[in-house]
Scaffold this active site. Structure first.
Site, PDB file in Angstrom:
ATOM      1  N   ARG A 166       0.816  -1.217   0.000  1.00 35.87           N
ATOM      2  CA  ARG A 166       0.000   0.000   0.000  1.00 35.87           C
ATOM      3  C   ARG A 166       0.851   1.270   0.000  1.00 35.87           C
ATOM      4  O   ARG A 166       0.331   2.360  -0.180  1.00 35.87           O
ATOM      5  CB  ARG A 166      -0.918   0.014   1.234  1.00 35.87           C
ATOM      6  CG  ARG A 166      -1.919  -1.124   1.283  1.00 35.87           C
ATOM      7  CD  ARG A 166      -2.986  -0.845   2.325  1.00 35.87           C
ATOM      8  NE  ARG A 166      -2.444  -0.754   3.663  1.00 35.87           N
ATOM      9  CZ  ARG A 166      -2.384  -1.762   4.518  1.00 35.87           C
ATOM     10  NH1 ARG A 166      -2.830  -2.947   4.159  1.00 35.87           N
ATOM     11  NH2 ARG A 166      -1.901  -1.583   5.736  1.00 35.87           N
ATOM     12  N   ARG A 170       7.586   6.672  -5.647  1.00 34.14           N
ATOM     13  CA  ARG A 170       7.368   7.561  -6.784  1.00 34.14           C
ATOM     14  C   ARG A 170       8.687   7.930  -7.449  1.00 34.14           C
ATOM     15  O   ARG A 170       9.635   8.315  -6.767  1.00 34.14           O
ATOM     16  CB  ARG A 170       6.648   8.829  -6.317  1.00 34.14           C
ATOM     17  CG  ARG A 170       5.267   8.560  -5.722  1.00 34.14           C
ATOM     18  CD  ARG A 170       4.662   9.822  -5.163  1.00 34.14           C
ATOM     19  NE  ARG A 170       3.378   9.557  -4.536  1.00 34.14           N
ATOM     20  CZ  ARG A 170       2.831  10.316  -3.599  1.00 34.14           C
ATOM     21  NH1 ARG A 170       3.467  11.411  -3.186  1.00 34.14           N
ATOM     22  NH2 ARG A 170       1.666  10.000  -3.073  1.00 34.14           N
ATOM     23  N   ARG A 242      -2.497  -2.329  18.644  1.00 33.90           N
ATOM     24  CA  ARG A 242      -1.417  -1.465  19.088  1.00 33.90           C
ATOM     25  C   ARG A 242      -2.044  -0.179  19.598  1.00 33.90           C
ATOM     26  O   ARG A 242      -3.059   0.296  19.079  1.00 33.90           O
ATOM     27  CB  ARG A 242      -0.465  -1.145  17.946  1.00 33.90           C
ATOM     28  CG  ARG A 242       0.228  -2.356  17.360  1.00 33.90           C
ATOM     29  CD  ARG A 242       1.218  -2.992  18.291  1.00 33.90           C
ATOM     30  NE  ARG A 242       2.432  -2.172  18.423  1.00 33.90           N
ATOM     31  CZ  ARG A 242       3.435  -2.472  19.251  1.00 33.90           C
ATOM     32  NH1 ARG A 242       3.352  -3.526  20.047  1.00 33.90           N
ATOM     33  NH2 ARG A 242       4.505  -1.700  19.296  1.00 33.90           N
ATOM     34  N   ARG A 272       7.419   9.057  15.772  1.00 36.83           N
ATOM     35  CA  ARG A 272       7.313  10.324  15.056  1.00 36.83           C
ATOM     36  C   ARG A 272       7.025  11.456  16.029  1.00 36.83           C
ATOM     37  O   ARG A 272       6.634  11.216  17.180  1.00 36.83           O
ATOM     38  CB  ARG A 272       6.219  10.274  13.985  1.00 36.83           C
ATOM     39  CG  ARG A 272       4.797  10.050  14.530  1.00 36.83           C
ATOM     40  CD  ARG A 272       3.809   9.973  13.390  1.00 36.83           C
ATOM     41  NE  ARG A 272       2.434   9.859  13.878  1.00 36.83           N
ATOM     42  CZ  ARG A 272       1.351   9.872  13.099  1.00 36.83           C
ATOM     43  NH1 ARG A 272       1.491   9.998  11.781  1.00 36.83           N
ATOM     44  NH2 ARG A 272       0.133   9.776  13.617  1.00 36.83           N
ATOM     45  N   GLU A 293       5.269  10.381  19.673  1.00 34.76           N
ATOM     46  CA  GLU A 293       4.400   9.208  19.692  1.00 34.76           C
ATOM     47  C   GLU A 293       5.217   7.942  19.934  1.00 34.76           C
ATOM     48  O   GLU A 293       6.265   7.740  19.315  1.00 34.76           O
ATOM     49  CB  GLU A 293       3.639   9.061  18.378  1.00 34.76           C
ATOM     50  CG  GLU A 293       2.556  10.100  18.183  1.00 34.76           C
ATOM     51  CD  GLU A 293       1.691   9.804  16.968  1.00 34.76           C
ATOM     52  OE1 GLU A 293       1.717   8.649  16.469  1.00 34.76           O
ATOM     53  OE2 GLU A 293       0.994  10.727  16.507  1.00 34.76           O
ATOM     54  N   TYR A 341      -8.770  -1.479  10.126  1.00 40.50           N
ATOM     55  CA  TYR A 341      -8.207  -0.140  10.098  1.00 40.50           C
ATOM     56  C   TYR A 341      -8.916   0.636   8.997  1.00 40.50           C
ATOM     57  O   TYR A 341      -8.838   0.272   7.818  1.00 40.50           O
ATOM     58  CB  TYR A 341      -6.697  -0.151   9.845  1.00 40.50           C
ATOM     59  CG  TYR A 341      -6.134   1.254   9.850  1.00 40.50           C
ATOM     60  CD1 TYR A 341      -5.881   1.895  11.053  1.00 40.50           C
ATOM     61  CD2 TYR A 341      -5.933   1.950   8.668  1.00 40.50           C
ATOM     62  CE1 TYR A 341      -5.407   3.197  11.076  1.00 40.50           C
ATOM     63  CE2 TYR A 341      -5.453   3.250   8.681  1.00 40.50           C
ATOM     64  CZ  TYR A 341      -5.205   3.868   9.889  1.00 40.50           C
ATOM     65  OH  TYR A 341      -4.752   5.162   9.916  1.00 40.50           O
ATOM     66  N   ASP A 343      -9.792   4.452   7.199  1.00 42.53           N
ATOM     67  CA  ASP A 343      -9.655   5.893   7.078  1.00 42.53           C
ATOM     68  C   ASP A 343     -11.018   6.534   7.297  1.00 42.53           C
ATOM     69  O   ASP A 343     -12.064   5.874   7.201  1.00 42.53           O
ATOM     70  CB  ASP A 343      -9.112   6.257   5.697  1.00 42.53           C
ATOM     71  CG  ASP A 343      -7.639   5.938   5.547  1.00 42.53           C
ATOM     72  OD1 ASP A 343      -6.922   5.981   6.566  1.00 42.53           O
ATOM     73  OD2 ASP A 343      -7.202   5.639   4.421  1.00 42.53           O
TER      74      ASP A 343
END
Length: 375
Positions: A166, A170, A242, A272, A293, A341, A343
């Site tokens: 996923r 580029r 998690r 992060r 985090e 999960y 979005d």
């Protein structure tokens, strides 16, 4: 049950069709993990449970959220610190040239990376093999291995290859983190958006209220967006998640120069740092609120964030899904209710589809436990 996107959207659709929904949430606010709040000291709009960026190709969903509160344009910017250097994410032509000290054109970079990839791996069996076939050992070790170990708490060889499939690579200088047509953040914050969706005279909202499964008999139907295993009292065991710990600190002005800075090195304990002023670039607060985090295994009293969904968890999920299918009067929705999960745009799409399935069913027909099967 639940005043996040799933509960709010379903309640609004049913209210507009003439029903009188009751929305219950155990927290003292609506919007679930999307909750935003203005920090009184700095004036920064803080994403309390971690950053949420709205991105979608679903025009109906985009129009739906904008009808409730205007979204402002937002282009997500992510960088990563690896071996004391900063690189561009997602992996793109700049990252490749930075990392290898080259000045490659797109076609040259494609050949350069392919030459480093492990072409002996024809069918990657796990995350590590997929990465080695995808970008080769150098970039895998730098950008994926340590971060993945921290995020998921397991060896990358234990994770499915599909996770990495996923992630984009580029061969251009496009560093827009998402590739969807519609991207933005609500100008007034996500909590204002959810409050608008719930603002209907037929909807009765109760926060700081725990919903118990035995309360289902009080209602014509229950849409449960809490943990699927929690509805059944964790009778078969707990599904694995998690969770995140946040270490908040403040700065003056622009502290790190971007919204999200990942840390790929394994010896840096956090995954992060997020700087929340950047999630509202139309504002100019003097101060700054930042979160480090830390990812770890989710305990019974923690907020579940990311479903693990490995072999053991999927087997347990199958048990709960079977039990749910045999439970009348309840439909399981959302990230926790379906153990997926999701979005935000997918959550809203599923909620709209669920409400419409409820309204369109034949008289006397049973409502399924899952409109979108979790397996």
């Amino acid at each position: 049950m639940g005043a996040g996107f799933s509960g709010a959207v379903i309640a609004r659709e049913l209210a507009e069709a003439g029903h009188r929904p009751t929305v219950i949430d155990g927290r003292d606010h609506v919007a679930g993990n999307c909750h935003t709040a203005r920090d009184p000291g700095t004036g920064v709009m803080v994403h309390v449970y971690g950053p949420h960026i709205f991105h979608t190709d679903d025009a109906e969903v985009w129009d739906y959220v904008n009808a409730h509160t205007p979204f402002r344009p937002y282009r997500h910017s992510v960088r990563t610190t690896v071996r004391n250097r900063v690189y561009s994410l997602p992996l793109n032509l700049l990252t490749i040239n930075q990392f290898f000290g080259q000045t490659l054109r797109p076609d040259e970079a494609r050949a350069y990376v392919e030459a480093r990839a492990d072409t002996s791996i024809s069918e990657p069996a796990n995350f590590e093999e997929q990465a080695l076939r995808f970008v080769g050992p150098e970039m895998y070790e730098a950008f994926f291995k340590g971060y993945t170990e921290k995020q998921w708490g397991v060896d990358p060889r234990e994770l499915p290859a599909s996770i990495l499939k996923r992630l984009p690579l580029r061969f251009s200088y496009d560093d827009n983190y998402f590739a969807h047509r519609f991207q933005g953040i609500p100008g007034a914050g996500y909590t204002a958006l959810i409050e608008s969706i719930l603002d209907h005279p037929a909807i009765d909202v109760h926060v700081s209220t725990l919903f118990q499964p035995e309360m289902t008999d009080r209602y014509g139907h229950v849409f449960w967006s809490g943990p699927l295993d929690g509805f059944f009292g964790y009778a078969h065991g707990r599904l694995g998640y998690r969770t995140l710990d946040f270490e908040r600190f403040e700065g003056t002005g622009d502290w790190q120069g971007c919204a999200v800075m990942n840390y790929g090195d394994r010896d840096v304990p956090w995954t992060r740092i997020t700087e929340h002023r950047h999630f509202a670039p139309w504002e100019s607060p003097e101060g700054s609120v930042l979160y480090r985090e830390f990812s770890r295994a989710c305990g019974p009293d923690d907020i579940p964030y990311y479903p693990i969904r490995l072999v053991e968890e999927k087997a347990l999920l199958a048990e709960y899904a079977d039990r749910a299918a045999r439970t009348e009067g309840v439909t399981f929705v959302g990230r926790l209710g379906t153990y997926r999960y999701l979005d935000m745009d997918v959550t809203i799409r599923d909620a709209l589809d669920t409400a419409r399935a409820f309204l369109d069913r034949a008289p006397g027909a049973a409502m399924p436990a899952f409109v979108t099967p979790p397996l």
